[in-house]
Design a protein around this motif. Sequence first.
Motif, PDB file in Angstrom:
ATOM      1  N   ARG A  69       0.803  -1.362  -0.075  1.00 19.04           N
ATOM      2  CA  ARG A  69       0.017   0.181  -0.008  1.00 19.04           C
ATOM      3  C   ARG A  69       0.729   1.330  -0.164  1.00 19.04           C
ATOM      4  NH1 ARG A  69      -2.752   0.712   5.286  1.00 19.04           N
ATOM      5  NH2 ARG A  69      -0.977   1.863   5.514  1.00 19.04           N
ATOM      6  N   ASP A  70       1.610   1.421   0.992  1.00 22.30           N
ATOM      7  CA  ASP A  70       2.467   2.646   1.150  1.00 22.30           C
ATOM      8  C   ASP A  70       3.442   2.900   0.055  1.00 22.30           C
ATOM      9  OD1 ASP A  70       0.939   2.637   3.485  1.00 22.30           O
ATOM     10  OD2 ASP A  70       2.706   2.286   4.677  1.00 22.30           O
ATOM     11  N   THR A  71       4.282   1.839  -0.489  1.00 22.92           N
ATOM     12  CA  THR A  71       4.994   2.220  -1.768  1.00 22.92           C
ATOM     13  C   THR A  71       4.506   1.491  -2.856  1.00 22.92           C
ATOM     14  OG1 THR A  71       6.306   0.055  -1.429  1.00 22.92           O
ATOM     15  CG2 THR A  71       7.108   1.812  -0.038  1.00 22.92           C
ATOM     16  N   ALA A  72       3.323   1.147  -3.029  1.00 22.17           N
ATOM     17  CA  ALA A  72       2.713   0.893  -4.265  1.00 22.17           C
ATOM     18  C   ALA A  72       3.454  -0.202  -4.782  1.00 22.17           C
ATOM     19  CB  ALA A  72       2.554   2.135  -5.297  1.00 22.17           C
ATOM     20  N   LYS A  73       3.660  -1.384  -3.939  1.00 20.71           N
ATOM     21  CA  LYS A  73       4.476  -2.436  -4.617  1.00 20.71           C
ATOM     22  C   LYS A  73       5.711  -2.290  -4.889  1.00 20.71           C
ATOM     23  CE  LYS A  73       0.603  -5.842  -5.368  1.00 20.71           C
ATOM     24  NZ  LYS A  73       1.300  -6.630  -4.208  1.00 20.71           N
ATOM     25  N   GLY A  74       6.414  -1.083  -4.265  1.00 17.51           N
ATOM     26  CA  GLY A  74       7.861  -0.811  -4.438  1.00 17.51           C
ATOM     27  C   GLY A  74       8.021   0.318  -5.691  1.00 17.51           C
ATOM     28  N   ALA A  75       6.887   0.895  -5.991  1.00 17.14           N
ATOM     29  CA  ALA A  75       7.005   1.969  -7.142  1.00 17.14           C
ATOM     30  C   ALA A  75       7.057   3.190  -6.574  1.00 17.14           C
ATOM     31  CB  ALA A  75       5.911   1.862  -8.053  1.00 17.14           C
ATOM     32  N   ARG A  76       7.048   3.737  -5.363  1.00 19.15           N
ATOM     33  CA  ARG A  76       7.122   5.054  -4.802  1.00 19.15           C
ATOM     34  C   ARG A  76       8.277   4.923  -3.945  1.00 19.15           C
ATOM     35  NH1 ARG A  76       0.819   5.358  -3.324  1.00 19.15           N
ATOM     36  NH2 ARG A  76       0.115   5.884  -5.301  1.00 19.15           N
ATOM     37  N   PRO A  77       9.082   6.098  -3.397  1.00 18.85           N
ATOM     38  CA  PRO A  77       9.978   6.089  -2.487  1.00 18.85           C
ATOM     39  C   PRO A  77       9.594   6.146  -0.760  1.00 18.85           C
ATOM     40  CG  PRO A  77       9.504   8.511  -3.542  1.00 18.85           C
ATOM     41  CD  PRO A  77       8.702   7.305  -4.247  1.00 18.85           C
ATOM     42  N   PHE A  78      10.383   5.899  -0.100  1.00 23.14           N
ATOM     43  CA  PHE A  78      10.277   6.188   1.226  1.00 23.14           C
ATOM     44  C   PHE A  78      11.313   6.527   1.960  1.00 23.14           C
ATOM     45  CE2 PHE A  78      11.743   1.782   0.171  1.00 23.14           C
ATOM     46  CZ  PHE A  78      12.261   1.431   1.271  1.00 23.14           C
ATOM     47  N   ARG A  79      11.278   6.787   3.011  1.00 26.34           N
ATOM     48  CA  ARG A  79      12.205   7.366   4.234  1.00 26.34           C
ATOM     49  C   ARG A  79      12.443   6.365   5.142  1.00 26.34           C
ATOM     50  NH1 ARG A  79      13.486  12.124   2.887  1.00 26.34           N
ATOM     51  NH2 ARG A  79      11.991  13.778   2.136  1.00 26.34           N
ATOM     52  N   MET A  80      13.589   6.118   5.437  1.00 24.39           N
ATOM     53  CA  MET A  80      14.254   4.973   6.373  1.00 24.39           C
ATOM     54  C   MET A  80      15.207   5.677   7.045  1.00 24.39           C
ATOM     55  SD  MET A  80      15.411   1.609   5.252  1.00 24.39           S
ATOM     56  CE  MET A  80      15.372   0.030   6.219  1.00 24.39           C
ATOM     57  N   LYS A  81      15.352   5.199   8.148  1.00 25.02           N
ATOM     58  CA  LYS A  81      16.447   5.414   9.293  1.00 25.02           C
ATOM     59  C   LYS A  81      17.608   5.148   8.795  1.00 25.02           C
ATOM     60  CE  LYS A  81      16.747   3.671  13.280  1.00 25.02           C
ATOM     61  NZ  LYS A  81      16.731   3.228  14.617  1.00 25.02           N
ATOM     62  N   ASP A  82      18.730   5.717   8.710  1.00 27.33           N
ATOM     63  CA  ASP A  82      20.098   5.395   8.336  1.00 27.33           C
ATOM     64  C   ASP A  82      20.630   4.235   9.330  1.00 27.33           C
ATOM     65  OD1 ASP A  82      22.913   4.879   7.934  1.00 27.33           O
ATOM     66  OD2 ASP A  82      23.160   6.981   7.374  1.00 27.33           O
ATOM     67  N   VAL A  83      20.625   3.106   8.795  1.00 33.71           N
ATOM     68  CA  VAL A  83      20.866   2.010   9.792  1.00 33.71           C
ATOM     69  C   VAL A  83      22.255   1.767  10.019  1.00 33.71           C
ATOM     70  CG1 VAL A  83      18.774   0.567   9.290  1.00 33.71           C
ATOM     71  CG2 VAL A  83      20.892  -0.005   7.900  1.00 33.71           C
ATOM     72  N   ILE A  84      23.280   2.556   9.349  1.00 29.85           N
ATOM     73  CA  ILE A  84      24.788   2.469   9.587  1.00 29.85           C
ATOM     74  C   ILE A  84      25.150   3.395  10.450  1.00 29.85           C
ATOM     75  CG2 ILE A  84      26.830   2.855   8.338  1.00 29.85           C
ATOM     76  CD1 ILE A  84      25.670   1.283   5.808  1.00 29.85           C
ATOM     77  N   ARG A  85      24.690   4.697  10.361  1.00 32.25           N
ATOM     78  CA  ARG A  85      24.996   5.832  11.215  1.00 32.25           C
ATOM     79  C   ARG A  85      24.286   6.340  12.017  1.00 32.25           C
ATOM     80  NH1 ARG A  85      25.518   6.140   5.996  1.00 32.25           N
ATOM     81  NH2 ARG A  85      27.595   6.183   5.019  1.00 32.25           N
TER      82      ARG A  85
END
Length: 140
Positions: A69-85
């Motif tokens: 739903r939120d990314t339309a099966k991977g077609a839309r961008p999203f924000r994610m916490k930088d899991v490295i830094r």
Amino acid sequence: MTVAVWPETLPLPQRQGFQYTKGEARRQSQPDSGPPRVSRRFSRTADPVQMVLDCDRDELLIFDTFFDRDTAKGARPFRMKDVIRTDLPLLDHLGQPLETNAGAPLLIASVWLCLFGQQLPAITTYGKRWRISFEIWVMP
């Protein structure tokens, strides 16, 4: 359009299976002899990241809803916490942690703008848990 945000209730990616790769921005040509010639081809590139999540049933449903739903099966961008830094201490020029006036450490808070990559989520089961492996692209 609002950019989707990675659900905070999902687990962090596992160390095994995690791979952050710098995007290829170079142009290379091989002369008849000697080392290859290398020059800059692009000023910015997306960085591919391989991830594996270890989820219970509820987390799997949260991921499915986010992806479908939120990314339309991977077609839309999203924000994610930088899991490295994210949550690493900020350091001064001598390598010492910076602190607030109250003595609390200042921590990095970094966010990635992402798209799902070419390897879309693959879900496998083991026991009562699920393993979700996929690729994202961290946008410049």
